[in-house]
Write a protein that holds these residues in place. Structure first.
Motif, PDB file in Angstrom:
ATOM      1  N   LEU A   3      36.875  52.496  31.434  1.00  0.00           N
ATOM      2  CA  LEU A   3      35.591  51.816  31.586  1.00  0.00           C
ATOM      3  C   LEU A   3      35.839  50.334  31.805  1.00  0.00           C
ATOM      4  O   LEU A   3      36.755  49.739  31.224  1.00  0.00           O
ATOM      5  N   ALA A   4      35.001  49.733  32.651  1.00  0.00           N
ATOM      6  CA  ALA A   4      35.117  48.298  32.902  1.00  0.00           C
ATOM      7  C   ALA A   4      34.589  47.530  31.697  1.00  0.00           C
ATOM      8  O   ALA A   4      33.613  47.939  31.051  1.00  0.00           O
ATOM      9  N   VAL A   5      35.245  46.432  31.392  1.00  0.00           N
ATOM     10  CA  VAL A   5      34.815  45.569  30.286  1.00  0.00           C
ATOM     11  C   VAL A   5      33.830  44.545  30.840  1.00  0.00           C
ATOM     12  O   VAL A   5      34.112  43.844  31.807  1.00  0.00           O
ATOM     13  N   LEU A   6      32.646  44.461  30.222  1.00  0.00           N
ATOM     14  CA  LEU A   6      31.620  43.520  30.657  1.00  0.00           C
ATOM     15  C   LEU A   6      31.585  42.307  29.726  1.00  0.00           C
ATOM     16  O   LEU A   6      32.021  42.376  28.573  1.00  0.00           O
ATOM     17  N   ASP A   7      31.050  41.208  30.239  1.00  0.00           N
ATOM     18  CA  ASP A   7      30.791  40.058  29.364  1.00  0.00           C
ATOM     19  C   ASP A   7      29.326  40.109  28.924  1.00  0.00           C
ATOM     20  O   ASP A   7      28.579  41.010  29.309  1.00  0.00           O
TER      21      ASP A   7
END
Length: 209
Positions: A3-7
């Motif tokens: 999964l992509a890490v979001l800010d």
């Protein structure tokens, strides 16, 4: 599973995390989920319900009329349950509603719940964040950025963070917990699960044993 890490602005940071298939991609066990949710809800009951019975009512024990010759049913004390103000027959008594559940079943239930949310694509991974001071407005801004403003959301932190917790406390649809406080009921009750990066290691180590 990656999964992509979001800010906290909802934008991708360019990093990805690998979520364990042993936690987020198992075949859900519906019965284990049922048992764990049932136990959680049972533990929410205080069990302090109580009604006064005949022996606990304050009142005279004098026989209120003679046994025979009145043409009506015999009656003893005014505390009899058939009279207004009398004791209650078989009323509720304090009770302990806690239930025992095997630890392995609880782990299986939580992994099943996370796998269900993963299959629904309802899990987000966000980099660790903090607020300078507790402000509900700041937390609402995070919800808007992540597209969770009008949805039930569960934020899972690695360690307790007072600023983030207090900022979310006034919001009915959002809850902030640590990875050690996670439960099957809370996972399923939320529309979306927001996992902070710092919570992943502890969460997976607790569930993979």
């Amino acid at each position: 599973m990656k999964l992509a890490v979001l800010d906290i602005k909802g934008k991708e940071t360019g990093r990805k995390v690998d979520l364990s298939d042993a936690v987020f991609a198992i075949e859900p066990n519906e019965h284990a989920v049922y048992l764990d949710v049932k136990q959680y809800l049972a533990h929410q009951r205080q069990g302090t319900h109580k009604a006064k019975e005949r022996a606990e009512i304050a009142g005279s024990t004098r026989k209120i009329k003679k046994q025979k010759g009145t043409g009506t049913a015999r009656a003893g004390s005014i505390k009899s349950p058939i009279f207004r103000g009398g004791g209650r027959i078989f009323g509720p008594r304090p009770k302990d509603y806690t239930q025992k559940l095997n630890k392995n079943v609880k782990r299986l239930a939580r992994k099943s719940a996370l796998s269900i949310k993963s299959k629904e694509e309802a899990i987000l991974v966000v980099e660790d964040f903090n607020f300078d001071a507790p402000k509900t407005k700041d937390f609402v801004g995070v919800l808007k950025s992540l597209g969770l403003e009008n949805k039930k959301s569960l934020f899972v932190l690695g360690d307790s963070n007072n600023s983030v917790y207090l900022s979310s406390r006034n919001l009915k649809g959002s809850e902030v917990i640590t990875s050690s406080e996670i439960s099957t009921y809370k996972i399923l009750n939320a529309n979306n699960i927001v996992l902070l990066e710092g919570a992943l290691e502890g969460l997976e180590s607790n569930l993979i044993k």
